[in-house]
Design an enzyme around this catalytic site. Structure first.
Site, PDB file in Angstrom:
ATOM      1  N   SER A 136       0.262  -1.575  -0.003  1.00 50.68           N
ATOM      2  CA  SER A 136       0.005  -0.058  -0.013  1.00 50.68           C
ATOM      3  C   SER A 136       0.852   1.555  -0.115  1.00 50.68           C
ATOM      4  CB  SER A 136      -1.525  -0.222   1.107  1.00 50.68           C
ATOM      5  OG  SER A 136      -2.217   1.064   1.195  1.00 50.68           O
ATOM      6  N   ASP A 196      -9.414  -4.265  -5.282  1.00 45.82           N
ATOM      7  CA  ASP A 196      -9.488  -4.060  -4.103  1.00 45.82           C
ATOM      8  C   ASP A 196      -9.836  -2.410  -3.162  1.00 45.82           C
ATOM      9  OD1 ASP A 196      -7.038  -1.962  -2.317  1.00 45.82           O
ATOM     10  OD2 ASP A 196      -5.719  -2.550  -3.887  1.00 45.82           O
ATOM     11  N   HIS A 251      -7.256  -5.033  -0.838  1.00 43.61           N
ATOM     12  CA  HIS A 251      -5.759  -4.441  -0.767  1.00 43.61           C
ATOM     13  C   HIS A 251      -5.434  -6.105   0.442  1.00 43.61           C
ATOM     14  CE1 HIS A 251      -4.147  -0.847  -0.594  1.00 43.61           C
ATOM     15  NE2 HIS A 251      -4.285  -1.361   0.737  1.00 43.61           N
TER      16      HIS A 251
END
Ligand SMILES: *[C@@H]1O[C@H](CO)[C@@H](O)[C@H](O)[C@H]1NC(C)=O
Length: 455
Positions: free
Chosen positions: A246, A331, A374
């Site tokens: 991320s 995601d 994610h």
């Protein structure tokens, strides 16, 4: 496989939107209470937290898990655990609904560990790492490096070096793990790439515990990365690799751009679910001038903010070192994450070697190309296969070298277990808690550092 109705921005809006209520006086006053259940309990009675009544259910589920009243992760198969998660998030449009569902679905051993995350030694930001004696990398390692705003002591103590770390000896390759927004480093990697050596025996991981769980200024978070790259390569006398989740991808790319000395000592950059264009999901939660729910890092990660624009300018949208990206259409935090404009994509203007790997393209129609969120890309089998491939070869990971039929047949990387799948999904509970207790909630994007202006 069930496909949850988590379509892009709608869910994502809700996730970030209600994931970051104003840190109220009640939550802040008591945030010394070091567990997840306490943070949720305070938020459950806080009228400024939207839908807070739901949180009482999450607290009940967590306490039930902590007191041994729930099943354990090894009571189920990987397939059952995967199905459990898909069902838990299916059709939910409210973050707190998802968090409550996850708390109800997660087994006791996972909840117990997550509940105590604030006392988790692996998350320490106060690590006793020896100062460098032979070389100097602070205030700068080389001409052209940006100045640091954080003290050397604070930059150095944020690096967590496991006792088993071999400093580049015995053929070991240091791999620096850089966490994402709202989850402390040690916890982030505990259920996934902290175990990288199980897949790649020569890989030797350390990780960064960026203060404030990376919720503060992304540019400052990048200072921790730049310093750690130069520190670990200096104490190891060998080049390193960096692997991110991320926001960690943004931190690394920013550090390469403004601390050019770092590029020379990094052989590989592996970015899991990165957001090099920011995310439209954060736009909904951080509308201009009224982003009372946002932390500085969330503001900067809106789609094409000034921060993102500055990062991408002058070739910042191209790799500086061999780079391997991994991302998923599903995601819920970073969007868009498919097609030519996927936020994860980096270009290759310098010809250093980049592969951008979309799970649903590489593993089309196979389990490994399924509904990975994610956090799911942390245990996705393609992520692991390409990370290993990148580390074992010059240049980025290359799907033509791996047996995708075999790799994509799995739900999780073969080195991981049911607890890793469930624990990685459980990171969402911690992300919500961290956003609740983080007290800096600005109304607009923060300023660009002067060193970046000057270029
Ligand atoms: C990608 O972005 C460009 C520029 O904004 C736009 O013209 C194009 O249609 C986008 N492509 C897709 C597939 O959305």
């Amino acid at each position: 496989m069930r496909v949850p109705a988590l379509v892009g921005a709608v869910l994502a809006h809700v996730i970030i939107g209600s994931a970051s209520p104003v840190a109220s006086a009640a939550v802040q006053r008591d945030n010394q209470k070091h567990d997840l259940a306490s943070i949720f309990s305070l938020a459950a009675v806080d009228p400024s937290v939207e839908d807070n009544g739901l949180l009482s259910n999450a607290v009940g589920a967590i306490l039930n898990g902590v007191t041994g009243g729930k099943h354990r992760s090894d009571d189920q198969t990987v397939e059952e655990a995967w199905e459990t998660i898909q069902v838990a998030v299916d059709g939910k449009t409210n973050l707190l609904d998802i968090v409550v569902s996850l708390a109800l679905a997660l087994p006791g051993d996972i909840l117990n560990l997550l509940n105590g995350y604030l006392d988790f030694e692996l998350n320490s930001v106060d690590n006793k790492n020896a100062p460098l004696t032979k070389t100097s990398i602070y205030p700068s390692k080389a001409e052209g490096d940006a100045p640091y705003s954080v003290s050397e002591e604070d930059l150095r103590t944020a690096i967590y070096i496991p006792e088993t770390f071999q400093y580049g000896k015995n053929g070991k390759k240091p791999v620096i793990l850089v966490p994402g927004t709202a989850v402390p480093g040690g916890l982030t990697w505990y259920y996934s790439f902290g175990k990288l050596a199980d897949a790649v025996p020569e890989a030797d991981v350390v990780w960064l515990n960026i203060p404030g769980a990376s919720l503060a200024d992304v540019q400052v978070n990048a200072e921790y990365v730049a310093y750690a790259i130069n520190y670990i390569s200096a104490v190891s006398d060998t080049n390193v690799a960096v692997l991110s989740w991320s926001q960690g991808g943004l931190n690394i790319q920013w550090s390469f751009k403004y601390w050019p000395s770092t590029r020379d000592v990094v052989d590989d950059f592996i970015a899991i679910s990165p957001d090099f264009r920011g995310t439209v999901v954060a736009d909904a939660a951080c509308p201009l001038l009224s982003g009372i729910y946002c932390t500085p890092a969330l503001f900067q990660q809106r789609y094409e903010t000034t921060f993102i624009e500055v990062l991408r300018a002058d070739g910042g949208d191209s790799a500086y070192v061999p780079t391997t990206t991994l991302y998923s259409s599903f995601d819920e935090i970073v969007q868009p994450q498919s097609g030519e404009n996927a936020s994860a994509i980096l270009n290759d203007a310098r010809g250093v070697g980049v592969t951008n790997n979309h799970a649903q393209t590489v593993c089309a129609g196979q389990p490994g190309g399924g509904v990975y969120l994610h956090e799911g890309m942390l245990y996705n089998p393609l992520s692991w296969a390409l990370a290993a491939d990148a580390l074992r070869h010059d240049g980025p990971g290359d799907v033509s070298r791996i047996d995708t039929e075999r790799v994509c047949a799995d739900i999780i990387a073969p080195q991981l277990g049911v607890d890793d799948l469930l624990g990685s999904e459980g990171l969402l509970l911690v992300a919500v808690a961290e956003q609740m207790v983080f007290d800096q909630k600005p109304f607009k994007e923060g300023p660009i550092a002067s060193y970046a202006h000057d270029q």
